[in-house]
Design an enzyme around this catalytic site. Structure first.
Site, short mmCIF file in Angstrom:
data_model
loop_
_atom_site.label_atom_id
_atom_site.label_comp_id
_atom_site.label_asym_id
_atom_site.label_seq_id
_atom_site.Cartn_x
_atom_site.Cartn_y
_atom_site.Cartn_z
N THR A 123 1.11 -1.25 -0.10
CA THR A 123 0.12 -0.25 0.15
C THR A 123 0.84 1.25 -0.08
OG1 THR A 123 -1.63 -1.25 1.24
CG2 THR A 123 -1.86 1.24 1.31
N ASN A 216 -9.55 1.53 2.65
CA ASN A 216 -9.24 1.57 4.12
C ASN A 216 -10.00 2.88 4.65
OD1 ASN A 216 -7.99 -0.79 4.09
ND2 ASN A 216 -6.06 -0.18 4.49
N PHE A 257 -18.84 -3.95 9.88
CA PHE A 257 -18.00 -2.75 10.04
C PHE A 257 -18.68 -1.71 11.00
CE2 PHE A 257 -13.35 -2.94 8.81
CZ PHE A 257 -13.43 -4.10 8.29
N ALA A 260 -19.41 -1.66 17.41
CA ALA A 260 -19.01 -0.82 18.31
C ALA A 260 -17.60 -1.23 19.24
CB ALA A 260 -19.94 0.10 19.06
N GLY A 265 -7.10 -0.95 14.74
CA GLY A 265 -5.81 -0.96 14.89
C GLY A 265 -5.09 -1.88 13.85
N CYS A 268 -2.42 -1.53 9.16
CA CYS A 268 -2.89 -1.06 7.91
C CYS A 268 -3.96 0.19 8.36
CB CYS A 268 -3.58 -2.05 7.06
SG CYS A 268 -2.65 -3.37 6.38
P1 NAD Z 1 5.31 -6.83 7.34
O1 NAD Z 1 6.00 -5.82 7.85
O2 NAD Z 1 4.51 -8.04 8.04
O3 NAD Z 1 6.18 -7.78 6.13
C1 NAD Z 1 7.04 -6.81 5.34
C2 NAD Z 1 8.12 -7.82 4.89
O4 NAD Z 1 9.14 -6.95 4.49
C3 NAD Z 1 9.24 -8.15 6.16
O5 NAD Z 1 9.41 -9.42 6.38
C4 NAD Z 1 10.26 -7.38 5.91
O6 NAD Z 1 11.64 -8.13 6.13
C5 NAD Z 1 10.34 -7.31 4.35
N1 NAD Z 1 11.29 -6.33 3.83
C6 NAD Z 1 11.72 -5.06 4.15
N2 NAD Z 1 12.38 -4.54 3.39
C7 NAD Z 1 12.90 -5.40 2.49
C8 NAD Z 1 13.66 -5.52 1.20
N3 NAD Z 1 14.55 -4.59 1.08
N4 NAD Z 1 13.90 -6.70 0.50
C9 NAD Z 1 12.88 -7.89 1.14
N5 NAD Z 1 12.21 -7.79 2.07
C10 NAD Z 1 12.00 -6.88 2.71
O7 NAD Z 1 4.02 -6.06 6.41
P2 NAD Z 1 2.84 -6.64 5.69
O8 NAD Z 1 1.54 -6.60 6.82
O9 NAD Z 1 3.10 -7.92 5.14
O10 NAD Z 1 2.60 -5.44 4.75
C11 NAD Z 1 3.34 -5.41 3.52
C12 NAD Z 1 2.60 -4.34 2.74
O11 NAD Z 1 1.23 -4.75 2.46
C13 NAD Z 1 2.25 -3.10 3.37
O12 NAD Z 1 2.32 -1.86 2.51
C14 NAD Z 1 0.91 -3.12 3.87
O13 NAD Z 1 0.39 -1.80 3.94
C15 NAD Z 1 0.21 -3.76 2.67
N6 NAD Z 1 -1.13 -4.67 3.04
C16 NAD Z 1 -1.00 -5.46 4.15
C17 NAD Z 1 -2.07 -6.14 4.53
C18 NAD Z 1 -2.33 -6.87 5.86
O14 NAD Z 1 -3.20 -7.19 6.33
N7 NAD Z 1 -1.07 -7.28 6.54
C19 NAD Z 1 -3.10 -6.15 3.70
C20 NAD Z 1 -3.11 -5.43 2.52
C21 NAD Z 1 -1.99 -4.81 2.25
#
Ligand code: NAD
Length: 443
Positions: A123, A216, A257, A260, A265, A268
């Protein structure tokens, strides 16, 4: 046709995406800078708790289609590269930190083949894709024209596998110059869910980036709306649960959603609405999103209200009182404690002098890592024993199904504050509990 794909960033999003892509038949090279995570996943152990992920890994690892590495160069063979790295809130600022997205894009660029497609799933603030493509092009080999698409992810933790393989829509943000080829390649990646009739919307980079943050922002607003109604119900003596049922019955509004409670949190919603406001400000459109400041403020007020209710029930002070907090994860069926309302409330009670014990069925490890001074346990009986007040802050099924007649025998004082409006009020009261909840009248 089965493809070779790389998935870069194996966190809550990427680990599920990688396993699901392998399950769909693709060959997957999963890359992360975290060697421990990579070793755990290669050994079949998911470093996160996501229902079904361990079983999925057990199914796909023996096929040899899913491999793990810490070297970006190992991804060179892929036809499609998914960027799934984190975009957290910047330290001390509302804006998103997109440095990992740029680091991956720039690191990958020299290995790109001319026919490979890079696909952003993280994102990001609107404008990132266009900037990333330009920066990658500068580092690509001579003769290689970088192809980049943005394909935002809508998965919800706790249902991440189903959401990945059967999302309610796919969004492809594409470059008009390579649109047809990029759409065709993404369609190959998602051939199985698309053949089941999943809709897909093809658009430009900016719209695809905005779709994710707009979704979101809407969800956060819906939660804060019902929590604002909760505040009014508290002032007026109304019942927010009945109110939500009644307004939610109107299909233009919908009941989803409108739970209440202590609010949203996780990794995201909170950071995404702040980053959205910050980006709108940079674009000169800050007025359009000032309402999100209020959405954030309402969300925080619910946490404070929870602490105030606990204090009120304990006669005006939390000092030296035994408080049991049920839940550490920001939502049930996840071990994710990023910006968790439950841990925030637990920490605030501790700071006010309470002796806090936090229980969670799956998030004790992540909770301890985030708050080493909080006492956390997976033993529900031990957590409840001697409690002077019980605060339910994550709506795990284990708590919703708990026998209040059993729990009442363990605590010192049978007072429960239901911060998620998740318990059956009648049976808890019948078992001798004093029941309080956010937005509901005190009896
Ligand atoms: P996270 O922190 O769990 O995972 C991120 C991963 O990226 C980590 O394992 C980290 O070690 C790795 N990383 C960081 N720098 C790196 C690099 N240079 N090379 C390779 N790996 C690297 O985060 P997440 O929750 O998986 O979210 C990832 C993205 O997806 C965010 O932008 C988030 O907003 C989006 N997103 C997350 C969700 C969710 O439910 N978690 C849902 C939709 C979108």
């Amino acid at each position: 046709m089965a493809l070779t794909v790389s998935v870069i960033g194996i966190g809550y999003l990427g680990s599920v995406h990688a396993a699901c892509m392998a399950d769909l038949g693709h060959t997957v090279i999963a890359v992360d800078v975290d060697a421990e995570k990579i070793a755990a996943l290669a050994g079949g152990h998911s470093p996160i708790y996501e229902p079904g992920l361990d079983e999925l890994l057990a199914r796909v690892l023996p096929t040899g289609r899913l491999t793990f590495t810490t070297e970006l160069a190992d991804a060179a063979a892929a036809d499609v590269h998914f960027i799934c790295v984190g975009t957290p809130q910047r330290e001390g600022e509302p804006a998103a930190d997109v440095s990992a997205v740029f680091a991956v894009g720039e690191g990958l660029a020299p290995y790109l083949r001319g026919d490979a497609l890079v696909v952003g799933k993280s994102t990001v603030p609107v404008g990132t894709a266009a900037a990333l493509r330009a920066r990658m092009q500068q580092r690509a080999l001579e003769g290689v024209s970088v192809r980049l698409a943005w394909n935002p992810e809508f998965l919800q933790e706790g249902h991440a596998i189903t959401d990945t393989v059967s999302p309610n829509r796919f969004v492809y943000g594409v470059d008009p110059r390579t649109r047809d080829a990029d759409v065709a390649l993404l369609d190959e990646v998602y051939a199985v869910p698309l053949s089941a009739g999943m809709p897909r919307i093809v658009t430009d980079y900016a719209t695809a980036e905005l779709v994710k943050v707009a979704a979101n922002a809407f969800l956060a607003t819906k939660i804060s709306f019902i929590n604002a109604m909760s505040e009014v119900c508290e002032a007026a003596g109304g019942d927010v649960v009945a109110l939500a049922d009644a307004i939610g019955a109107d299909e233009r509004i919908g009941r989803a959603f409108l739970g209440a409670g202590v609010g949203f949190g996780g990794g995201c919603l909170p950071k995404d609405i702040r980053a959205f406001m910050a980006r709108a400000g940079e674009l000169g459109a800050d007025q359009a999103l000032t309402f999100l400041r209020e959405v954030d403020a309402i969300n925080f007020r619910r946490r404070s209200r929870m602490v105030d209710l606990a204090r009120e029930e304990l006669g005006g002070s939390l000092r030296d009182r035994r408080v049991t907090v049920l839940g550490a994860a920001f939502k049930p069926d996840s071990d994710d404690v990023r910006d968790s309302p439950a841990l925030d409330v637990a920490q605030a009670c501790r700071s006010a002098g309470a002796k806090v014990v936090v229980h969670d069925p799956k998030a004790v490890g992540t909770a301890r890592a985030a708050h080493p001074l909080l006492e956390c346990t997976e033993d529900l009986e031990a957590a409840l024993r001697g409690a002077e007040i019980v605060l339910l802050l994550t709506a795990w099924r284990q708590y919703r199904d708990m026998d209040p007649g059993w729990a009442v025998t363990l605590v010192e004082t049978p007072t429960v504050v239901d911060g998620r409006n998740a318990l059956d009020v009648g049976s808890w009261r019948a078992a001798g509990w004093r029941y309080r909840a956010l937005g509901r009248p005190t009896i």
